[in-house]
Design a protein around this motif. Structure first.
Motif, PDB file in Angstrom:
ATOM      1  N   VAL A   1       0.841  -1.193   0.000  1.00  7.23           N
ATOM      2  CA  VAL A   1       0.000   0.000   0.000  1.00  7.23           C
ATOM      3  C   VAL A   1       0.876   1.243   0.000  1.00  7.23           C
ATOM      4  O   VAL A   1       1.993   1.232   0.524  1.00  7.23           O
ATOM      5  CB  VAL A   1      -0.974   0.033   1.201  1.00  7.23           C
ATOM      6  N   ALA A   2       0.360   2.303  -0.602  1.00  7.47           N
ATOM      7  CA  ALA A   2       0.994   3.623  -0.523  1.00  7.47           C
ATOM      8  C   ALA A   2       0.198   4.419   0.494  1.00  7.47           C
ATOM      9  O   ALA A   2      -1.019   4.570   0.370  1.00  7.47           O
ATOM     10  CB  ALA A   2       0.966   4.306  -1.882  1.00  7.47           C
ATOM     11  N   GLU A   3       0.898   4.903   1.499  1.00  9.25           N
ATOM     12  CA  GLU A   3       0.253   5.621   2.597  1.00  9.25           C
ATOM     13  C   GLU A   3       0.802   7.040   2.659  1.00  9.25           C
ATOM     14  O   GLU A   3       2.019   7.246   2.652  1.00  9.25           O
ATOM     15  CB  GLU A   3       0.537   4.889   3.905  1.00  9.25           C
ATOM     16  N   ASP A   4      -0.093   8.006   2.706  1.00 13.00           N
ATOM     17  CA  ASP A   4       0.291   9.394   2.942  1.00 13.00           C
ATOM     18  C   ASP A   4       0.754   9.484   4.393  1.00 13.00           C
ATOM     19  O   ASP A   4      -0.032   9.213   5.313  1.00 13.00           O
ATOM     20  CB  ASP A   4      -0.908  10.307   2.688  1.00 13.00           C
ATOM     21  N   VAL A   5       2.024   9.846   4.610  1.00 15.94           N
ATOM     22  CA  VAL A   5       2.592   9.799   5.955  1.00 15.94           C
ATOM     23  C   VAL A   5       1.906  10.759   6.927  1.00 15.94           C
ATOM     24  O   VAL A   5       1.512  10.344   8.026  1.00 15.94           O
ATOM     25  CB  VAL A   5       4.118  10.019   5.921  1.00 15.94           C
ATOM     26  N   PRO A   6       1.700  12.023   6.565  1.00 22.49           N
ATOM     27  CA  PRO A   6       1.082  12.909   7.561  1.00 22.49           C
ATOM     28  C   PRO A   6      -0.322  12.471   7.998  1.00 22.49           C
ATOM     29  O   PRO A   6      -0.667  12.566   9.171  1.00 22.49           O
ATOM     30  CB  PRO A   6       1.018  14.270   6.850  1.00 22.49           C
ATOM     31  N   SER A   7      -1.125  11.977   7.049  1.00 25.61           N
ATOM     32  CA  SER A   7      -2.509  11.655   7.393  1.00 25.61           C
ATOM     33  C   SER A   7      -2.752  10.172   7.647  1.00 25.61           C
ATOM     34  O   SER A   7      -3.820   9.801   8.121  1.00 25.61           O
ATOM     35  CB  SER A   7      -3.441  12.101   6.261  1.00 25.61           C
ATOM     36  N   ALA A   8      -1.773   9.313   7.303  1.00 28.93           N
ATOM     37  CA  ALA A   8      -1.902   7.848   7.384  1.00 28.93           C
ATOM     38  C   ALA A   8      -3.013   7.329   6.469  1.00 28.93           C
ATOM     39  O   ALA A   8      -3.529   6.238   6.666  1.00 28.93           O
ATOM     40  CB  ALA A   8      -2.117   7.379   8.826  1.00 28.93           C
ATOM     41  N   ARG A   9      -3.363   8.083   5.449  1.00 26.37           N
ATOM     42  CA  ARG A   9      -4.419   7.705   4.503  1.00 26.37           C
ATOM     43  C   ARG A   9      -3.832   6.841   3.387  1.00 26.37           C
ATOM     44  O   ARG A   9      -2.789   7.156   2.825  1.00 26.37           O
ATOM     45  CB  ARG A   9      -5.030   8.966   3.905  1.00 26.37           C
ATOM     46  N   ILE A  10      -4.514   5.746   3.062  1.00 24.97           N
ATOM     47  CA  ILE A  10      -4.085   4.867   1.979  1.00 24.97           C
ATOM     48  C   ILE A  10      -4.438   5.528   0.642  1.00 24.97           C
ATOM     49  O   ILE A  10      -5.597   5.865   0.389  1.00 24.97           O
ATOM     50  CB  ILE A  10      -4.759   3.476   2.076  1.00 24.97           C
ATOM     51  N   LEU A  11      -3.433   5.712  -0.211  1.00 18.87           N
ATOM     52  CA  LEU A  11      -3.604   6.360  -1.514  1.00 18.87           C
ATOM     53  C   LEU A  11      -3.755   5.364  -2.651  1.00 18.87           C
ATOM     54  O   LEU A  11      -4.193   5.734  -3.743  1.00 18.87           O
ATOM     55  CB  LEU A  11      -2.414   7.279  -1.802  1.00 18.87           C
ATOM     56  N   GLY A  12      -3.360   4.107  -2.416  1.00 21.22           N
ATOM     57  CA  GLY A  12      -3.457   3.093  -3.455  1.00 21.22           C
ATOM     58  C   GLY A  12      -2.791   1.812  -3.004  1.00 21.22           C
ATOM     59  O   GLY A  12      -2.200   1.748  -1.918  1.00 21.22           O
ATOM     60  N   TYR A  13      -2.910   0.808  -3.864  1.00 25.05           N
ATOM     61  CA  TYR A  13      -2.279  -0.479  -3.550  1.00 25.05           C
ATOM     62  C   TYR A  13      -1.918  -1.216  -4.830  1.00 25.05           C
ATOM     63  O   TYR A  13      -2.442  -0.943  -5.903  1.00 25.05           O
ATOM     64  CB  TYR A  13      -3.173  -1.335  -2.657  1.00 25.05           C
ATOM     65  N   VAL A  14      -0.998  -2.155  -4.675  1.00 23.88           N
ATOM     66  CA  VAL A  14      -0.536  -2.999  -5.778  1.00 23.88           C
ATOM     67  C   VAL A  14      -0.472  -4.433  -5.274  1.00 23.88           C
ATOM     68  O   VAL A  14      -0.186  -4.669  -4.096  1.00 23.88           O
ATOM     69  CB  VAL A  14       0.844  -2.523  -6.304  1.00 23.88           C
ATOM     70  N   THR A  15      -0.781  -5.380  -6.144  1.00 25.98           N
ATOM     71  CA  THR A  15      -0.680  -6.793  -5.765  1.00 25.98           C
ATOM     72  C   THR A  15       0.047  -7.593  -6.835  1.00 25.98           C
ATOM     73  O   THR A  15       0.043  -7.239  -8.018  1.00 25.98           O
ATOM     74  CB  THR A  15      -2.063  -7.447  -5.564  1.00 25.98           C
ATOM     75  N   SER A  16       0.639  -8.664  -6.394  1.00 29.19           N
ATOM     76  CA  SER A  16       1.085  -9.738  -7.281  1.00 29.19           C
ATOM     77  C   SER A  16       0.346 -10.983  -6.802  1.00 29.19           C
ATOM     78  O   SER A  16       0.355 -11.295  -5.619  1.00 29.19           O
ATOM     79  CB  SER A  16       2.603  -9.935  -7.223  1.00 29.19           C
ATOM     80  N   SER A  17      -0.318 -11.641  -7.720  1.00 26.85           N
ATOM     81  CA  SER A  17      -1.173 -12.779  -7.396  1.00 26.85           C
ATOM     82  C   SER A  17      -0.839 -13.944  -8.311  1.00 26.85           C
ATOM     83  O   SER A  17      -0.220 -13.754  -9.361  1.00 26.85           O
ATOM     84  CB  SER A  17      -2.647 -12.386  -7.581  1.00 26.85           C
TER      85      SER A  17
END
Length: 173
Positions: A63-79
């Motif tokens: 996951v990509a997390e905005d550090v100041p707000s701890a908000r998840i901005l997106g995610y990537v998977t390998s399946s």
């Protein structure tokens, strides 16, 4: 007004992220043909998916997390690419960004972190299917070394029409 830059951290996904990850994915179910799912998920329904992507190994969730707000901005998977054992050195990859994070480089950041994490795994190829048209995703994957290998025509029906899926491949390892 220029867009404010914030610090973004990429880390392994965890169960505490499940509500936000589900919200991001459900946006694409409702609003786009990017995913061929047609019915939104609850976080509980997505829990097995999350658990199928451990912190290490070839099948990951970052996951990509905005550090100041701890908000998840997106995610990537390998399946897993396919269930049969001979496919074990191939993975299918996908990336999703929060709607307000699109175009900020989050997809690139996530994919670069994923490919770096997968370097130590016994993997040979990554595959990505892109519902067409989707110029932004095509540009992203091409820029990251994927090449077009074929298109399934009218393979999925959503929103009352048929959609093509272009398949892209990238060498790993």
């Amino acid at each position: 007004m220029p867009q404010q830059q914030t610090e973004v951290q990429v880390r392994a996904g965890q169960e505490a992220d499940l509500d936000r990850l589900t919200d991001i994915y459900n946006h694409y179910i409702h609003e786009t043909a990017i995913t061929f799912d047609t019915i939104a998920f609850t976080p509980e329904e997505r829990l097995p998916w999350l658990r199928s992507h451990p912190v290490d190994g070839p099948h990951r969730l970052l996951v990509a997390e905005d550090v100041p707000s701890a908000r998840i901005l997106g995610y990537v998977t390998s399946s897993p690419f396919r269930p049969k054992p001979a496919y074990s050195t191939s993975v299918e990859v996908t990336v999703y960004c929060a709607p307000d994070a699109v175009g900020r480089g989050i997809g690139t950041l996530l994919y670069e972190a994923l490919f770096e994490a997968l370097k130590s795994e016994d993997l040979h190829r990554a595959y990505a299917g892109i519902a067409q048209p989707n110029e932004a995703s095509t540009r992203l994957h091409t820029r990251l070394g994927f090449r077009h290998i074929g298109t399934y025509e009218e393979v999925g029906r959503k929103f009352g029409r048929y959609w093509d899926v272009a398949w892209y491949e990238r060498e790993l390892g």
